[in-house]
Design a protein around this motif. Structure first.
Motif, PDB file in Angstrom:
ATOM      1  N   ALA A 193       6.570 -16.213  12.088  1.00 41.57           N
ATOM      2  CA  ALA A 193       7.434 -15.742  12.819  1.00 41.57           C
ATOM      3  C   ALA A 193       8.760 -17.043  12.888  1.00 41.57           C
ATOM      4  CB  ALA A 193       7.057 -15.759  14.258  1.00 41.57           C
ATOM      5  N   ASP A 194       8.207 -18.071  12.954  1.00 36.50           N
ATOM      6  CA  ASP A 194       9.139 -19.296  12.911  1.00 36.50           C
ATOM      7  C   ASP A 194      10.016 -19.282  11.674  1.00 36.50           C
ATOM      8  OD1 ASP A 194      10.095 -21.412  14.802  1.00 36.50           O
ATOM      9  OD2 ASP A 194       9.350 -22.833  13.610  1.00 36.50           O
ATOM     10  N   ALA A 195       9.359 -19.303  10.671  1.00 40.50           N
ATOM     11  CA  ALA A 195      10.187 -19.042   9.491  1.00 40.50           C
ATOM     12  C   ALA A 195      11.304 -18.266   9.190  1.00 40.50           C
ATOM     13  CB  ALA A 195       9.366 -19.318   8.159  1.00 40.50           C
ATOM     14  N   ASP A 224       2.598 -17.750  14.090  1.00 41.69           N
ATOM     15  CA  ASP A 224       3.571 -18.594  14.808  1.00 41.69           C
ATOM     16  C   ASP A 224       4.411 -19.055  13.584  1.00 41.69           C
ATOM     17  OD1 ASP A 224       2.541 -17.801  17.168  1.00 41.69           O
ATOM     18  OD2 ASP A 224       1.750 -19.801  17.748  1.00 41.69           O
ATOM     19  N   TYR A 277      12.566 -16.577  11.780  1.00 38.60           N
ATOM     20  CA  TYR A 277      13.514 -16.833  12.779  1.00 38.60           C
ATOM     21  C   TYR A 277      14.444 -17.779  12.432  1.00 38.60           C
ATOM     22  CZ  TYR A 277      15.753 -18.069  17.548  1.00 38.60           C
ATOM     23  OH  TYR A 277      16.780 -18.310  18.050  1.00 38.60           O
ATOM     24  N   GLY A 278      14.062 -18.716  11.954  1.00 39.22           N
ATOM     25  CA  GLY A 278      15.109 -20.183  11.072  1.00 39.22           C
ATOM     26  C   GLY A 278      15.855 -19.362  10.017  1.00 39.22           C
ATOM     27  N   LYS A 320       6.947 -11.176  17.555  1.00 35.05           N
ATOM     28  CA  LYS A 320       7.020 -12.407  17.982  1.00 35.05           C
ATOM     29  C   LYS A 320       8.649 -12.679  18.053  1.00 35.05           C
ATOM     30  CE  LYS A 320       2.677 -14.879  18.082  1.00 35.05           C
ATOM     31  NZ  LYS A 320       2.496 -15.787  18.964  1.00 35.05           N
ATOM     32  N   VAL A 321       9.064 -12.354  16.830  1.00 35.88           N
ATOM     33  CA  VAL A 321      10.498 -12.580  16.521  1.00 35.88           C
ATOM     34  C   VAL A 321      11.546 -11.597  17.527  1.00 35.88           C
ATOM     35  CG1 VAL A 321      12.365 -12.478  14.941  1.00 35.88           C
ATOM     36  CG2 VAL A 321      10.251 -13.329  14.142  1.00 35.88           C
ATOM     37  N   LYS A 375      12.182 -12.497  21.005  1.00 33.30           N
ATOM     38  CA  LYS A 375      12.946 -13.492  21.299  1.00 33.30           C
ATOM     39  C   LYS A 375      14.244 -12.887  20.864  1.00 33.30           C
ATOM     40  CE  LYS A 375      13.752 -17.659  22.422  1.00 33.30           C
ATOM     41  NZ  LYS A 375      12.913 -18.278  23.567  1.00 33.30           N
TER      42      LYS A 375
END
Lengths: 554, 428
Positions: free
Chosen positions: B382-384, B379, B386-387, B276-277, B280
């Motif tokens: 992946a968000d963590a 999700d 990315y952050g 996912k990362v 993007k």
């Protein structure tokens, strides 16, 4: 007669939904509509509706002897309109009684006063307009989000035309002084300051239902007794609490409604206090002293400073990235962007990123929808990343459409040139000549444009008084010495020197010769000190000066 | 106070986190004035003995004419049933154990009763045999030494602990570093489960490494909650300035998974999040360090997702390599499905690497400066990641507070709590 002034803050943020990084650039809806609706409905039922009814009943019972004051943020108003319009109706009814004053604040309950002056002014104006439109009264008294205040903020507020402001009676500002008087700003004595009595306010807001508190249970009678014990010379008690205290934070089972229902009875019969609105106070009272507030204060936590919203790495990064957009956004006229811009500025988003509760601050934890400040930050930054992309795209669109219309203009004029060309040249040369001509004509056009601009500049001097609104920073050169002196006086010397860093020699000299001896000295020192300064910093200072020019030359 | 402690491994000869934890605890206890006799199945001679005695069970000579051993043997005989799911089995050592037939059983009995038994000290084929033998040796040691409390680490040593308690009558404390449910999910090995349950039953007090594990002990093993106490693990501080000079040779940011590539550690969630990362932001590299029974499956999955050029496998890393790996990492991820404690995030934070950990790990109970997600929530994971890679403020916060937080998780204080448990056990 002494006064007690009741203020109720009504605020709700647009809480963000879980917004993942892969939504960036794809999904532009940022808000948790379901949660927002749920919360608004819940608070409306537990607090806003019954509390409004109670206030109205009290006013009907006691007539003008009972007064209450509200500050409703724009984001709260919008959500109430959407999810609980009957609450707005309630406020309208209250407004009609004439016993209720609505205070001014920033539209989105933001930290704009710390981020960007123009944005701050814009938001306050927008909020005042909204209040006037809804409740038929133009706010007279200003209070900043979270009661944040400093001398500098006071100055901006004065410039906007306010003469009274409500802030925290912070101990470290007052020292031995009592909050139970009206004060005025040291920098701008015209601005009257009303100070929150935090002890009595927090007794209601935080301690009301704390059974371990020695004073529990707090009754209206006991509270009136405390009012009576206040030094007879002291003139006013400002009780400023969140409206949600009534029924939401303090459930109705705690007896909070009964407390407020009984309060007017006891205050009016058992004390020499009367209920007032802040506007009335500023007429009745005289400021007893000036207050210096060099560093911003707020009503939060023990420290009464900004650390709930700003100061840690997360908050500072989010804040600076957000306000870095200000200038770009002001060039746009896009309602969707403007809306999100407002909602993203709400102070709550920064509050969620506070790391203080790691050590204490159970209050923070209680009102925080995120499990940790890290999650709050990541989510906010994801949203802000998408928002930034949208702003940049909107600007790019604007530019290309601007270019298109320009080139259109040129195309319309170009045929004339082409028609002329064949007369002088033939064959292949026509083409070359054509191109050459086009470029020369373009250059000529720019020259003409510049000349026209220059002409406008010179004529400006004559009609200066009328067109000062369009004056910009570089036009200072066209102003008279006395005007310049006047402008410089109204601006901090730091701002002047920062702005001059970006100015040409001519302009600098013009300004320097209008500086007083002492001012010139500080100015020179400052110029020495600020070796490197960012372009945006210079721009900001120049903008400030421009503002001042406009204000003073009106 | 003197403690007879049974462990299975000891640094530098370790295969899992158990040895490291024991070492830290023993050192911490030393600072509280507790005298520890640490028994391991096999000592290599190069173990760091600092303020305690290390006893090598392989050195014990037993006289099997004594009936007492025969009794022990009768009591622990049931352990001779094969197990195909044993903890910390590396692929090299993994050998499916077969159901014991009567002939084999008698053979094993023979070998267990040889006078001097050479323990391998490893996890694997002869594990059950070693566990039994270890228990018998324990009873001998228990008889020959004096001490106040017996302390047994994990199920491999519970039998030894029980044996020692029978011989001496001293209170027994068992230390649960992991349960069978953590190792095998719901398909538990009944024999191991039974051994664990019995150890906890016989123990006077049970120490768990997290509240998560404590809950399992109470709910799945039916142990009285009164006697189960949580003592969170800690981490040894390291001073390895040379690691500051480690430079990575790729310009992309590096996100690391480090641990056994097994069901328990959730490597599959790491790959899905990486995918996912990368969709993007292709400017990231992911590393899966470690080996295990799911490794081949993971390699196939990475290929399927076409992220092979950005997703790397290192295989098993030894101690210094682990440190280097941390020094090269920008984010450390531990997406464990079930992790009684999980010490590796602490090691990462010690190296100033921000961490993302699963809420299903014991370590998440003690860490504030870590991002916590549900292991299944790809999700959020992946968000963590990315952050952490994109928002500078986060990294700054972690570097500012993370290392301090870890440095404050000292074995000294954990050992202090263990000492309290000993004292309570003595009064029971």
């Amino acid at each position: 007669m002494r006064s007690i002034c009741l203020y109720f803050q009504v605020h709700q943020p647009f809480r963000l939904r879980t917004y993942r990084f892969f939504n960036i650039g794809d999904d532009h809806h940022y808000y948790d509509d379901y949660q927002n609706r749920q919360i608004i409905r819940r608070v409306a039922e537990k607090c806003y509706l019954p509390a409004n009814k109670m206030m109205l009943d009290l006013i009907r019972e006691y007539g003008t002897a009972f007064k209450a004051n509200f500050s409703v943020s724009g984001t709260a108003l919008e959500q109430l309109q959407q999810y609980a319009p009957e609450v707005i109706q309630g406020f309208k009814q209250l407004a009609k009684t004439g016993c209720v004053e609505f205070l001014a604040e920033t539209y989105s309950h933001s930290l704009a006063s710390l981020g960007n002056r123009e944005e701050f002014v814009r938001q306050v104006k927008r909020h005042s307009d909204t209040i006037e439109l809804l409740f038929g009264q133009k706010p007279q008294t200003f209070h900043n989000s979270e009661l944040i205040y400093s001398d500098g903020i006071g100055e901006m507020v004065t410039d906007m035309g306010f003469t009274s402001l409500m802030t925290e009676g912070a101990k470290h500002i007052l020292g031995w002084k009592s909050p139970n008087y009206m004060y005025c700003s040291a920098r701008n004595p015209k601005l009257k300051l009303l100070l929150r009595n935090f002890r009595l306010s927090d007794d209601i807001a935080f301690r009301f239902s704390t059974q371990g508190w020695p004073e529990w249970p707090l009754t209206a009678e006991k509270f009136t007794g405390w009012l009576n014990r206040i030094e007879p010379r002291e003139e006013v008690v400002n009780v400023f609490i969140d409206y949600e205290t009534i029924g939401e934070r303090q459930w109705k089972e705690t007896g909070i409604f009964e407390f407020f229902k009984a309060l007017p009875k006891f205050v009016l019969s058992k004390s020499n206090f009367r209920f007032s609105t802040p506007a009335e106070l500023t007429h009745i009272l005289q400021p007893v002293a000036q207050l210096h507030v060099a560093h911003p204060i707020s009503w939060a936590d023990e420290e009464r400073d900004l650390t709930s919203w700003l100061g840690n790495e997360l908050q500072d990064e989010a804040f600076s990235k957000l306000y870095a957009l200000t200038e770009r956004i002001q060039t746009l006229d896009d309602p969707a962007i403007e809306r999100d811009w407002q909602y993203l500025q709400t102070s709550d988003h920064f509050y969620y990123m506070c790391t203080k509760w790691f050590s204490d601050g159970t209050v923070h934890k209680y009102f925080n929808p995120y499990p940790s400040p890290y999650e709050a930050f990541i989510n906010y930054m994801n949203v802000l990343s998408d928002f930034t992309i949208r702003v940049d795209e909107a600007i790019a669109r604007k530019r290309t459409s601007g270019l298109k219309s320009k080139s259109k203009e040129q195309k319309e004029k170009a045929p004339k040139v082409v028609r002329k060309a064949p007369r002088t040249t033939t064959g292949k040369l026509i083409e070359e000549g054509h191109v050459k001509k086009l470029t020369t004509i373009k250059a000529a056009k720019t020259r003409a444009e510049n000349a026209r601009k220059a002409a406008v500049k010179t004529t400006k001097e004559e009609v200066a008084e009328k067109v000062f609104k369009s004056l910009n920073f570089d036009d200072i050169i066209t102003l008279s010495d006395s005007k310049i002196k006047k402008i410089i006086k109204s601006i901090e010397i730091e701002t002047v020197s920062a702005a001059m860093k970006g100015a040409n020699k001519e302009l600098r000299e013009k300004v320097e010769k209008n500086l007083g001896k002492r001012a010139l000295k500080t100015y020179k020192e400052l110029l020495q000190q600020i070796k490197t300064i960012s372009e945006s910093e210079i721009k900001k200072s120049q903008k400030l000066i421009e503002k001042q020019i406009k204000l003073l030359t009106k | 106070m003197r403690v007879l402690m049974f462990g299975w491994e000891f640094p530098p000869h370790i295969t899992g986190g158990l040895g490291t934890a024991c070492f830290g605890l023993v050192k911490g206890l030393g600072k509280h004035g507790v005298d520890v006799i640490f028994v391991v199945p096999k000592a290599y001679g190069d173990e760091a003995e600092e303020g305690f005695r290390l006893v090598n069970a392989s050195d014990m000579v037993l006289d099997f004419t004594k009936t007492i051993y025969q009794e022990h043997w009768n009591r622990i005989k049931f352990m001779e049933i094969g197990s195909n799911l044993v903890p910390y089995v590396g692929p090299e050592e993994f050998e499916k154990m077969v159901q014991e037939d009567s002939l084999k059983l008698s053979e094993e009995t023979q070998s267990v009763f040889s006078e001097r038994y050479q323990f391998s000290g490893k996890y694997g084929h002869k594990l059950m045999e070693e566990v039994s033998r270890y228990a018998i040796v324990a009873s001998v040691i228990a008889e020959q030494t004096t001490y106040d409390v017996i302390h047994a680490h994990d199920w491999l040593t519970y039998a030894a602990g029980i044996a020692a308690k029978k011989v001496s009558g001293k209170p027994l404390v068992v230390h649960v570093h992991a349960t069978e449910f953590d190792r095998s999910g719901e398909n538990i090995n009944q024999t191991v489960y039974e051994l664990e349950r019995q150890g906890m039953e016989e123990a006077d007090l049970v120490i768990t490494v997290s509240n998560l594990t404590r809950q399992i002990v109470i709910e799945r093993y039916g142990i009285d909650s009164e006697k189960v106490i949580t003592v969170h693990n800690a981490v040894e501080p390291t001073d390895r300035p040379e690691l500051n000079e480690v430079t990575k040779h790729v310009h992309e940011k590096v996100v690391t998974f480090l641990g056994r590539v097994t069901f328990q550690k959730g490597p599959d969630y790491f790959i899905e999040a990486a995918n996912k990362v990368l969709k993007k932001d292709p400017n990231v590299r992911f590393v899966m360090a470690g080996s295990g029974d799911l490794l081949n499956k993971m390699i196939r999955r990475a290929a399927q997702l076409h992220i092979g050029t950005k997703f790397h496998f290192t295989g098993f890393l030894n101690g210094p390599e682990v440190d280097t790996m941390f020094a090269m990492s920008d984010v450390y991820v531990m997406p464990s499905v079930s992790e009684p404690f999980g010490i590796s995030p602490l090691e990462a934070m010690r190296s100033n690497v921000p961490v993302v950990i699963s809420k299903q790990s014991g370590v998440s109970e003690v860490l504030k400066h870590a991002l916590k997600v549900d292991f299944w929530d790809i999700d959020a994971l992946a968000d963590a990641i990315y952050g952490l890679l994109h928002y500078e403020g986060l990294k700054k916060m972690f570097i500012k507070y993370g290392k301090d937080e870890v440095d404050n998780l000292k074995w000294d204080s954990a050992a202090g709590k263990v000492l309290e448990v000993y004292q309570r056990a003595q009064t029971l």
